[in-house]
Design a protein around this motif. Structure first.
Motif, PDB file in Angstrom:
ATOM      1  N   ARG A   1      20.615  -9.427  17.698  1.00 61.12           N
ATOM      2  CA  ARG A   1      20.269 -10.081  16.452  1.00 61.12           C
ATOM      3  C   ARG A   1      19.293  -9.191  15.692  1.00 61.12           C
ATOM      4  O   ARG A   1      18.457  -8.529  16.292  1.00 61.12           O
ATOM      5  CB  ARG A   1      19.590 -11.438  16.701  1.00 61.12           C
ATOM      6  CG  ARG A   1      20.534 -12.581  16.984  1.00 61.12           C
ATOM      7  CD  ARG A   1      19.760 -13.876  17.091  1.00 61.12           C
ATOM      8  NE  ARG A   1      20.651 -15.020  17.253  1.00 61.12           N
ATOM      9  CZ  ARG A   1      20.242 -16.274  17.395  1.00 61.12           C
ATOM     10  NH1 ARG A   1      18.948 -16.526  17.412  1.00 61.12           N
ATOM     11  NH2 ARG A   1      21.108 -17.242  17.535  1.00 61.12           N
TER      12      ARG A   1
ATOM     13  N   ASP B   1      24.391  -9.927  14.930  1.00 56.92           N
ATOM     14  CA  ASP B   1      24.132 -11.139  14.151  1.00 56.92           C
ATOM     15  C   ASP B   1      23.025 -10.796  13.151  1.00 56.92           C
ATOM     16  O   ASP B   1      21.864 -10.716  13.506  1.00 56.92           O
ATOM     17  CB  ASP B   1      23.705 -12.269  15.098  1.00 56.92           C
ATOM     18  CG  ASP B   1      23.610 -13.608  14.391  1.00 56.92           C
ATOM     19  OD1 ASP B   1      23.620 -13.635  13.145  1.00 56.92           O
ATOM     20  OD2 ASP B   1      23.499 -14.637  15.089  1.00 56.92           O
ATOM     21  N   TRP B   2      23.408 -10.610  11.898  1.00 57.59           N
ATOM     22  CA  TRP B   2      22.526 -10.029  10.888  1.00 57.59           C
ATOM     23  C   TRP B   2      21.964 -11.099   9.959  1.00 57.59           C
ATOM     24  O   TRP B   2      22.688 -11.912   9.403  1.00 57.59           O
ATOM     25  CB  TRP B   2      23.310  -9.001  10.064  1.00 57.59           C
ATOM     26  CG  TRP B   2      22.533  -8.350   8.965  1.00 57.59           C
ATOM     27  CD1 TRP B   2      22.499  -8.706   7.652  1.00 57.59           C
ATOM     28  CD2 TRP B   2      21.677  -7.223   9.092  1.00 57.59           C
ATOM     29  NE1 TRP B   2      21.672  -7.868   6.956  1.00 57.59           N
ATOM     30  CE2 TRP B   2      21.156  -6.946   7.816  1.00 57.59           C
ATOM     31  CE3 TRP B   2      21.302  -6.405  10.169  1.00 57.59           C
ATOM     32  CZ2 TRP B   2      20.277  -5.895   7.577  1.00 57.59           C
ATOM     33  CZ3 TRP B   2      20.422  -5.363   9.929  1.00 57.59           C
ATOM     34  CH2 TRP B   2      19.929  -5.115   8.650  1.00 57.59           C
ATOM     35  N   HIS B   3      20.632 -11.079   9.778  1.00 59.15           N
ATOM     36  CA  HIS B   3      19.971 -11.993   8.848  1.00 59.15           C
ATOM     37  C   HIS B   3      19.072 -11.179   7.931  1.00 59.15           C
ATOM     38  O   HIS B   3      18.118 -10.546   8.393  1.00 59.15           O
ATOM     39  CB  HIS B   3      19.141 -13.034   9.612  1.00 59.15           C
ATOM     40  CG  HIS B   3      18.393 -13.978   8.717  1.00 59.15           C
ATOM     41  ND1 HIS B   3      17.226 -14.600   9.092  1.00 59.15           N
ATOM     42  CD2 HIS B   3      18.648 -14.415   7.454  1.00 59.15           C
ATOM     43  CE1 HIS B   3      16.799 -15.365   8.118  1.00 59.15           C
ATOM     44  NE2 HIS B   3      17.644 -15.270   7.116  1.00 59.15           N
TER      45      HIS B   3
ATOM     46  N   HIS C   1      23.196 -14.163   5.665  1.00 59.05           N
ATOM     47  CA  HIS C   1      23.439 -14.253   7.107  1.00 59.05           C
ATOM     48  C   HIS C   1      24.878 -13.859   7.387  1.00 59.05           C
ATOM     49  O   HIS C   1      25.820 -14.462   6.876  1.00 59.05           O
ATOM     50  CB  HIS C   1      23.184 -15.673   7.619  1.00 59.05           C
ATOM     51  CG  HIS C   1      23.461 -15.825   9.080  1.00 59.05           C
ATOM     52  ND1 HIS C   1      24.129 -16.910   9.622  1.00 59.05           N
ATOM     53  CD2 HIS C   1      23.174 -14.998  10.134  1.00 59.05           C
ATOM     54  CE1 HIS C   1      24.232 -16.748  10.922  1.00 59.05           C
ATOM     55  NE2 HIS C   1      23.663 -15.606  11.263  1.00 59.05           N
ATOM     56  N   ASN C   2      25.047 -12.836   8.218  1.00 60.16           N
ATOM     57  CA  ASN C   2      26.370 -12.390   8.639  1.00 60.16           C
ATOM     58  C   ASN C   2      26.394 -12.365  10.164  1.00 60.16           C
ATOM     59  O   ASN C   2      25.936 -11.408  10.786  1.00 60.16           O
ATOM     60  CB  ASN C   2      26.677 -10.999   8.083  1.00 60.16           C
ATOM     61  CG  ASN C   2      28.091 -10.531   8.436  1.00 60.16           C
ATOM     62  OD1 ASN C   2      28.831 -11.229   9.135  1.00 60.16           O
ATOM     63  ND2 ASN C   2      28.459  -9.349   7.967  1.00 60.16           N
ATOM     64  N   PRO C   3      26.916 -13.419  10.793  1.00 61.03           N
ATOM     65  CA  PRO C   3      26.914 -13.475  12.257  1.00 61.03           C
ATOM     66  C   PRO C   3      27.942 -12.568  12.906  1.00 61.03           C
ATOM     67  O   PRO C   3      27.955 -12.428  14.129  1.00 61.03           O
ATOM     68  CB  PRO C   3      27.225 -14.945  12.546  1.00 61.03           C
ATOM     69  CG  PRO C   3      28.037 -15.387  11.370  1.00 61.03           C
ATOM     70  CD  PRO C   3      27.486 -14.635  10.183  1.00 61.03           C
ATOM     71  N   ALA C   4      28.800 -11.946  12.094  1.00 61.72           N
ATOM     72  CA  ALA C   4      29.882 -11.127  12.657  1.00 61.72           C
ATOM     73  C   ALA C   4      29.797  -9.679  12.183  1.00 61.72           C
ATOM     74  O   ALA C   4      30.807  -8.997  12.073  1.00 61.72           O
ATOM     75  CB  ALA C   4      31.232 -11.716  12.284  1.00 61.72           C
TER      76      ALA C   4
ATOM     77  N   HIS D   1      15.922 -17.453  12.808  1.00 55.86           N
ATOM     78  CA  HIS D   1      17.076 -16.601  12.525  1.00 55.86           C
ATOM     79  C   HIS D   1      18.122 -17.372  11.730  1.00 55.86           C
ATOM     80  O   HIS D   1      18.469 -18.513  12.067  1.00 55.86           O
ATOM     81  CB  HIS D   1      17.695 -16.093  13.827  1.00 55.86           C
ATOM     82  CG  HIS D   1      18.761 -15.072  13.605  1.00 55.86           C
ATOM     83  ND1 HIS D   1      18.483 -13.767  13.272  1.00 55.86           N
ATOM     84  CD2 HIS D   1      20.109 -15.169  13.639  1.00 55.86           C
ATOM     85  CE1 HIS D   1      19.614 -13.096  13.121  1.00 55.86           C
ATOM     86  NE2 HIS D   1      20.611 -13.930  13.334  1.00 55.86           N
ATOM     87  N   ALA D   2      18.586 -16.773  10.642  1.00 56.13           N
ATOM     88  CA  ALA D   2      19.613 -17.303   9.741  1.00 56.13           C
ATOM     89  C   ALA D   2      19.091 -18.395   8.816  1.00 56.13           C
ATOM     90  O   ALA D   2      19.842 -18.900   7.975  1.00 56.13           O
ATOM     91  CB  ALA D   2      20.827 -17.819  10.508  1.00 56.13           C
TER      92      ALA D   2
END
Length: 329
Positions: free
Chosen positions: A186, A272-274, A259-262, A70-71
């Motif tokens: 996630r 939490d977007w990847h 990657h946008n963790p927010a 992830h990420a």
């Protein structure tokens, strides 16, 4: 177009297996993304790794690589996997292929769709050795004739230009290992986009609809691929849905990582977007007026052709700005 394993019938996000396997049982569809590398020695031989007893395909050879965390950027993933599986330190170069396949695990009741990104890599150090406690129990250099004489993963055979032979009937076995369930939601998403042009050099862009991240910005045509769908086929499907155009893929240009963790998911929950996105060079030989054909409520508000001199003044997403050679606004 949605490709499914033989004897499979789609049923939402699950499908039925009949004939072989557990006849009539619902199978859950899962996704994963992997990164792999092509490394050759001074004699032109390619490095391959053999699956250990701990992996789904024991005794089968493939290009070194594995799942993207992830990420993690796919290029960094192939470098990490190379060290783990072969002991060699490599640097990832250009992406050379993006392919997909589906493996059914009847005992686990799942069908795993794997998007595989293949890079050219360059050796920079280390000492060649396998990883018996992990995914590979043997590594070696192969000429084309030598590789054709051993069992190969289908994607590896295809990438090497060798005949694709059926795997043993008892494979795959255990499911690929995955990370523990995270404390917050996630998501990892694979998508295919295109830098779409016509013979006059016009560029096709799509505007993101209200209610979606980046609303109001111009974006590259494309989107997420379906379970069982090849990346290039998914892009051409999206091109019809988002702009009403028939295109052809010319080349694979790049891979993009977001990657946008927010991020915010449904109902405002944290997400939490990847996103892993491959970008193709696509040509529309007979362009028509750009018309959105996907159902109402989709992520595309409109589509339009732009002359090259018009593109720089548009408010674009970062990936569209990079692909067109302009700075986003």
């Amino acid at each position: 177009m949605k490709l499914l394993p033989r004897h499979a019938v789609p049923a939402g996000n699950k499908f039925m297996i009949d004939g072989a396997g557990r006849g009539g049982d619902l199978v859950e569809e899962l996704r994963r993304i992997g990164a792999y590398g092509v490394l050759r020695d001074d004699h032109g031989r390619v490095l391959l790794a053999r699956g250990s007893e701990r992996c789904p395909y024991p005794g089968v050879w493939q290009l070194p690589g594995g799942g993207i965390e992830h990420a993690e950027h796919p290029a960094r993933a192939v470098e990490r996997e190379f060290v783990e599986e072969t002991g060699l330190v490599v640097g990832a170069g250009a992406i050379r292929a993006a392919v997909a396949d589906v493996a059914v695990f009847p005992a686990g009741g799942v069908a795993v769709h794997t998007d595989r990104l293949v890079f050219d890599v360059e050796a920079r150090g280390g000492e060649l050795r396998p990883e018996p406690a992990g995914g590979s129990d043997e590594v070696g250099w192969f000429t084309p004739d030598e590789a054709a004489a051993v069992p190969l993963m289908p994607f590896t055979a295809e990438l090497l230009g060798l005949p694709v032979s059926p795997l043993p009937a008892d494979l795959p076995r255990a499911l690929p290992t995955g990370p523990a369930v995270p404390p917050v939601d996630r998501r990892q998403r694979f998508a295919a986009y295109g830098l779409v042009t016509d013979p006059a050099g016009q560029v096709l862009l799509t505007m993101i609809a209200d209610g979606y991240p980046g609303a109001g910005k111009w974006h590259l045509p494309g989107g997420g691929t379906d379970h069982g769908e090849q990346p290039a086929a998914g892009l051409l499907r999206e091109l019809v849905e988002e702009a009403g155009q028939l295109g052809r893929v010319v080349d694979l240009m790049a891979v993009d990582n977001l990657h946008n963790p927010a991020a915010l998911g449904p109902e405002g929950r944290p997400l939490d977007w990847h996103g892993v996105r491959v970008i193709y060079d696509v040509r529309v030989d007979v362009p028509t007026d750009a018309v959105v054909t996907e159902l109402a409520g989709g992520s595309t508000a409109r589509a339009a052709w732009f002359a090259p001199e018009q593109v720089s003044g548009l408010r674009m997403t970062d990936v569209a700005a990079r692909a067109t050679g302009h700075r986003g606004r």
